[in-house]
Motif scaffolding. Sequence first.
Motif, PDB file in Angstrom:
ATOM      1  N   GLY A   1      -1.575  12.283 -13.637  1.00  0.00           N
ATOM      2  CA  GLY A   1      -0.728  11.240 -14.200  1.00  0.00           C
ATOM      3  C   GLY A   1      -1.446  10.108 -14.893  1.00  0.00           C
ATOM      4  N   ASN A   2      -0.908   8.877 -14.740  1.00  0.00           N
ATOM      5  CA  ASN A   2      -1.338   7.724 -15.526  1.00  0.00           C
ATOM      6  C   ASN A   2      -2.462   6.920 -14.873  1.00  0.00           C
ATOM      7  OD1 ASN A   2      -0.097   6.375 -13.447  1.00  0.00           O
ATOM      8  ND2 ASN A   2       1.642   5.647 -14.658  1.00  0.00           N
ATOM      9  N   GLY A   3      -3.037   7.451 -13.814  1.00  0.00           N
ATOM     10  CA  GLY A   3      -4.159   6.771 -13.181  1.00  0.00           C
ATOM     11  C   GLY A   3      -3.788   5.922 -11.992  1.00  0.00           C
ATOM     12  N   TYR A   4      -2.509   5.648 -11.841  1.00  0.00           N
ATOM     13  CA  TYR A   4      -2.064   4.864 -10.689  1.00  0.00           C
ATOM     14  C   TYR A   4      -1.754   5.778  -9.510  1.00  0.00           C
ATOM     15  CZ  TYR A   4      -1.532   0.418 -13.133  1.00  0.00           C
ATOM     16  OH  TYR A   4      -1.768  -0.748 -13.799  1.00  0.00           O
ATOM     17  N   SER A   5      -2.008   5.257  -8.311  1.00  0.00           N
ATOM     18  CA  SER A   5      -1.580   5.964  -7.106  1.00  0.00           C
ATOM     19  C   SER A   5      -0.121   5.610  -6.824  1.00  0.00           C
ATOM     20  CB  SER A   5      -2.433   5.571  -5.907  1.00  0.00           C
ATOM     21  OG  SER A   5      -2.093   4.260  -5.477  1.00  0.00           O
ATOM     22  N   GLN A   6       0.515   6.426  -6.010  1.00  0.00           N
ATOM     23  CA  GLN A   6       1.871   6.100  -5.577  1.00  0.00           C
ATOM     24  C   GLN A   6       1.864   4.812  -4.755  1.00  0.00           C
ATOM     25  OE1 GLN A   6       4.718   7.686  -6.192  1.00  0.00           O
ATOM     26  NE2 GLN A   6       4.119   9.689  -6.970  1.00  0.00           N
ATOM     27  N   THR A   7       0.791   4.587  -4.022  1.00  0.00           N
ATOM     28  CA  THR A   7       0.719   3.459  -3.094  1.00  0.00           C
ATOM     29  C   THR A   7       0.776   2.114  -3.819  1.00  0.00           C
ATOM     30  OG1 THR A   7      -0.611   4.786  -1.575  1.00  0.00           O
ATOM     31  CG2 THR A   7      -0.661   2.401  -1.269  1.00  0.00           C
ATOM     32  N   GLU A   8      -0.020   1.977  -4.883  1.00  0.00           N
ATOM     33  CA  GLU A   8      -0.096   0.658  -5.524  1.00  0.00           C
ATOM     34  C   GLU A   8       1.130   0.340  -6.373  1.00  0.00           C
ATOM     35  OE1 GLU A   8      -3.600   0.736  -8.220  1.00  0.00           O
ATOM     36  OE2 GLU A   8      -3.455   2.886  -7.824  1.00  0.00           O
ATOM     37  N   LEU A   9       1.974   1.360  -6.612  1.00  0.00           N
ATOM     38  CA  LEU A   9       3.234   1.098  -7.311  1.00  0.00           C
ATOM     39  C   LEU A   9       4.362   0.766  -6.342  1.00  0.00           C
ATOM     40  CD1 LEU A   9       3.178   3.827 -10.107  1.00  0.00           C
ATOM     41  CD2 LEU A   9       2.492   1.418 -10.235  1.00  0.00           C
ATOM     42  N   ASP A  10       4.080   0.833  -5.053  1.00  0.00           N
ATOM     43  CA  ASP A  10       5.063   0.504  -4.024  1.00  0.00           C
ATOM     44  C   ASP A  10       4.656  -0.822  -3.398  1.00  0.00           C
ATOM     45  OD1 ASP A  10       6.713   0.255  -1.825  1.00  0.00           O
ATOM     46  OD2 ASP A  10       6.470   2.344  -1.159  1.00  0.00           O
ATOM     47  N   GLU A  11       5.366  -1.868  -3.752  1.00  0.00           N
ATOM     48  CA  GLU A  11       4.982  -3.205  -3.300  1.00  0.00           C
ATOM     49  C   GLU A  11       5.225  -3.412  -1.812  1.00  0.00           C
ATOM     50  OE1 GLU A  11       6.827  -6.114  -5.749  1.00  0.00           O
ATOM     51  OE2 GLU A  11       5.729  -5.519  -7.565  1.00  0.00           O
ATOM     52  N   THR A  12       5.889  -2.480  -1.173  1.00  0.00           N
ATOM     53  CA  THR A  12       6.114  -2.591   0.268  1.00  0.00           C
ATOM     54  C   THR A  12       5.007  -1.911   1.068  1.00  0.00           C
ATOM     55  OG1 THR A  12       7.437  -0.557   0.439  1.00  0.00           O
ATOM     56  CG2 THR A  12       8.598  -2.589  -0.150  1.00  0.00           C
ATOM     57  N   CYS A  13       4.055  -1.291   0.373  1.00  0.00           N
ATOM     58  CA  CYS A  13       2.972  -0.577   1.062  1.00  0.00           C
ATOM     59  C   CYS A  13       1.819  -1.518   1.418  1.00  0.00           C
ATOM     60  CB  CYS A  13       2.417   0.538   0.170  1.00  0.00           C
ATOM     61  SG  CYS A  13       3.423   2.013   0.112  1.00  0.00           S
ATOM     62  N   ASP A  14       1.060  -1.089   2.428  1.00  0.00           N
ATOM     63  CA  ASP A  14      -0.209  -1.742   2.754  1.00  0.00           C
ATOM     64  C   ASP A  14      -1.264  -1.153   1.822  1.00  0.00           C
ATOM     65  OD1 ASP A  14      -2.595  -2.609   3.779  1.00  0.00           O
ATOM     66  OD2 ASP A  14      -2.250  -1.851   5.820  1.00  0.00           O
ATOM     67  N   TRP A  15      -1.785  -1.951   0.898  1.00  0.00           N
ATOM     68  CA  TRP A  15      -2.727  -1.451  -0.094  1.00  0.00           C
ATOM     69  C   TRP A  15      -4.142  -1.305   0.459  1.00  0.00           C
ATOM     70  CZ3 TRP A  15      -1.115  -4.569  -5.113  1.00  0.00           C
ATOM     71  CH2 TRP A  15       0.133  -4.119  -5.530  1.00  0.00           C
ATOM     72  N   ALA A  16      -4.306  -1.592   1.726  1.00  0.00           N
ATOM     73  CA  ALA A  16      -5.594  -1.358   2.390  1.00  0.00           C
ATOM     74  C   ALA A  16      -5.349  -0.642   3.716  1.00  0.00           C
ATOM     75  CB  ALA A  16      -6.330  -2.669   2.612  1.00  0.00           C
ATOM     76  N   PHE A  17      -4.450   0.336   3.666  1.00  0.00           N
ATOM     77  CA  PHE A  17      -3.995   1.016   4.884  1.00  0.00           C
ATOM     78  C   PHE A  17      -5.119   1.715   5.639  1.00  0.00           C
ATOM     79  CE2 PHE A  17      -3.743   4.083   1.459  1.00  0.00           C
ATOM     80  CZ  PHE A  17      -4.263   5.234   2.025  1.00  0.00           C
ATOM     81  N   TYR A  18      -6.214   2.034   4.970  1.00  0.00           N
ATOM     82  CA  TYR A  18      -7.291   2.803   5.588  1.00  0.00           C
ATOM     83  C   TYR A  18      -8.288   1.916   6.345  1.00  0.00           C
ATOM     84  CZ  TYR A  18      -8.872   1.334   0.970  1.00  0.00           C
ATOM     85  OH  TYR A  18      -9.128   0.595  -0.156  1.00  0.00           O
ATOM     86  N   ILE A  19      -8.101   0.588   6.270  1.00  0.00           N
ATOM     87  CA  ILE A  19      -8.950  -0.331   7.029  1.00  0.00           C
ATOM     88  C   ILE A  19      -8.334  -0.507   8.415  1.00  0.00           C
ATOM     89  CG2 ILE A  19      -9.935  -2.651   7.134  1.00  0.00           C
ATOM     90  CD1 ILE A  19     -11.013  -0.887   4.865  1.00  0.00           C
ATOM     91  N   ARG A  20      -9.112  -0.118   9.471  1.00  0.00           N
ATOM     92  CA  ARG A  20      -8.564  -0.101  10.833  1.00  0.00           C
ATOM     93  C   ARG A  20      -9.565  -0.665  11.835  1.00  0.00           C
ATOM     94  NH1 ARG A  20      -8.245   6.109  10.687  1.00  0.00           N
ATOM     95  NH2 ARG A  20      -9.961   5.615   9.293  1.00  0.00           N
ATOM     96  N   GLU A  21      -9.065  -0.942  13.030  1.00  0.00           N
ATOM     97  CA  GLU A  21      -9.934  -1.411  14.109  1.00  0.00           C
ATOM     98  C   GLU A  21     -10.517  -0.245  14.904  1.00  0.00           C
ATOM     99  OE1 GLU A  21      -7.894  -4.217  16.500  1.00  0.00           O
ATOM    100  OE2 GLU A  21      -7.592  -5.667  14.865  1.00  0.00           O
ATOM    101  N   TYR A  22      -9.852   0.919  14.839  1.00  0.00           N
ATOM    102  CA  TYR A  22     -10.352   2.112  15.523  1.00  0.00           C
ATOM    103  C   TYR A  22      -9.801   3.341  14.790  1.00  0.00           C
ATOM    104  CZ  TYR A  22      -5.672   1.983  17.571  1.00  0.00           C
ATOM    105  OH  TYR A  22      -4.311   1.949  17.732  1.00  0.00           O
ATOM    106  N   ASP A  23     -10.336   4.516  15.104  1.00  0.00           N
ATOM    107  CA  ASP A  23      -9.955   5.757  14.412  1.00  0.00           C
ATOM    108  C   ASP A  23      -8.677   6.313  15.020  1.00  0.00           C
ATOM    109  OD1 ASP A  23      -9.718   8.180  13.191  1.00  0.00           O
ATOM    110  OD2 ASP A  23     -11.784   8.823  13.516  1.00  0.00           O
ATOM    111  N   ASP A  24      -7.586   6.196  14.291  1.00  0.00           N
ATOM    112  CA  ASP A  24      -6.308   6.730  14.762  1.00  0.00           C
ATOM    113  C   ASP A  24      -5.827   7.877  13.874  1.00  0.00           C
ATOM    114  OD1 ASP A  24      -5.721   5.340  12.483  1.00  0.00           O
ATOM    115  OD2 ASP A  24      -4.096   4.146  13.343  1.00  0.00           O
ATOM    116  N   ASP A  25      -6.761   8.563  13.239  1.00  0.00           N
ATOM    117  CA  ASP A  25      -6.403   9.676  12.353  1.00  0.00           C
ATOM    118  C   ASP A  25      -5.672  10.781  13.120  1.00  0.00           C
ATOM    119  OD1 ASP A  25      -7.515   8.489  10.194  1.00  0.00           O
ATOM    120  OD2 ASP A  25      -9.337   9.712  10.155  1.00  0.00           O
TER     121      ASP A  25
END
Length: 588
Positions: free
Chosen positions: A529-553
């Motif tokens: 697509g146009n280079g944007y992720s789905q995440t950054e086009l959703d203003e209700t998302c956490d744009w740093a969702f992968y930053i965590r205090e521990y591994d909860d994958d």
Amino acid sequence: MANQIPPRTGNPESDAQRRLLGPIHAERHVRIICVGAGASGLLLAYKLQRHFQNYSLTIYEKNPKISGTWYENRYPGCACDIPAHTYTWSFEPKPDWSAVYAGSKEINQYFEDFAQKYHLHQYIKPLHEVSGAYWNEKQAGYDVHIKDLNAGTEIVDSCDILINASGILNHWKWPAIPGLHDYKGKLLHTASWDDNVELKGKHVGLIGNGSSGIQVLPTIQPHVSKCTTFIREPTWVSPVQGLEQHKYTEEEKQDFVGKPGALTEYRKNVESGLNAQFGIFLKGSQINSETSDYMKELMKEKLHNQFLEEKLIPEWSVGCRRLTPGVGYLEALGEENVQVVYGEITKVTERGCVCDDGNEYPVDVLICATGFDTGFKPRFPIIGPGGANLQDEWAKQAESYLGVSAAGFPNYMLFLGPNCPIGNGPVLSAIETQADYMLKLVDRWQTHNIRTFSPTKAAIQDFVAHKDFFMKRTVWADPCRSWYKASAVDDTVTALWPGSTLHYIEAMQELRLEDYEIGYAGNRFAWLGNGYSQTELDETCDWAFYIREYDDDLPITKDGKRKLLTRSGTVTNHSAPVGITGAAQPKI
């Protein structure tokens, strides 16, 4: 919407450019046609509605109402032959089933209520019968021809993806007996029942001792003057231990509604009991031997007739044919107004049946409980690229990919196709699994610039070879007459999955795209697509969702995912599956 793009134009270059209007994985519109509004079609509509946004769906149904086989079959005694609490969707329980083996009217009402609750009628066109589907190469989809049975006209509709949910128990047939239509009395078929026919006080002839015949006899026996039932072969008739008939009391039904967790616990126990019985189908297993002994003694106890015991109790293994609980059937055979004629019917006369004992048996009404055409050949032409017709491809022996698709027929899927678990355990669980699998493919089509998808011939050949090898160790390969097989008693098993229902659920969890031929609409990477992720086009998302205090994958490995999904470690009282460490006993 921002994460969606307009429908295709049919021009690959233009469509690729349209992809640049949206972000990665933008959902392009998908047009789906489904054939049949029985259980499978209704579930497909529900799941599409629940999980998808940019789609359109039309379900064409030949009957005036929904529910498929449960609308069509209304003969006396018609019921499901597995416990009713397992004959519901996993997420949609019904607390007020009347009995363990519920009648067809109750089951029909369950699906009617389901459709009403989730507003599924909006997708359904009743009295519209699909007469053919033809591949359109330019549009990469199907032109579907439909007969409008109300107007008497034919219309043409088109789709990107065609899903056949017409089932296999919907094409009934008269028995191939000479002179059948010379009969001058009232001739009936269980799958095309005439509610206006009065049986009370009549001498009724009943042909067949399959599931339908076994349900009809005890229902009509108290009301007819006499019933002559014509039986040509033995069959196992009795519920498996722990799954006997039981009518639920009002107190039990109130508990199912009012006691938190009571219904779920009961349903899980019944479902677990059915899943524990897969060992019945494996030759030489302890559970098969013990179940055979149990059912043989139960049949003898109910028959109390040495002649019938010798004729009706099979030599072949329990499970070679579909197991039938047979509520009241064996007892009805011993009633004074029931005559059992064992052997072949050589012809039908104006008055009744002539059998291979040389006698004619006149009857007032003749009921054919002789089942369906259970072949997998489609009921209408499905024409793929190059003009190949799936009817011809599957005329002698049907070979599918995991029971859901066919080589050479792109963008086509079907429910309950060849070698799916229709008789291996709880069938609605298998249908749910198939629906989820199909919609994963639909999602892939929508978000990855796919034009066509179909399984490769090599993948199907390998699957069929594995299936045939596996079937040698099952009772399904025994020399009994069964609709599980392609044709003859010693033919290949085409109806059943090479494993348990739980095995099928696990096998279908993920797409194996290496087994598919995939064609793309232009550049295969246009989905970026146009280079944007789905995440950054959703203003209700956490744009740093992968930053965590521990591994909860969530688990990455297949085994880790399985353990999480099945809540491994939470149950301690299951018996071990047969063939692994011992014999699993059926228990409820």
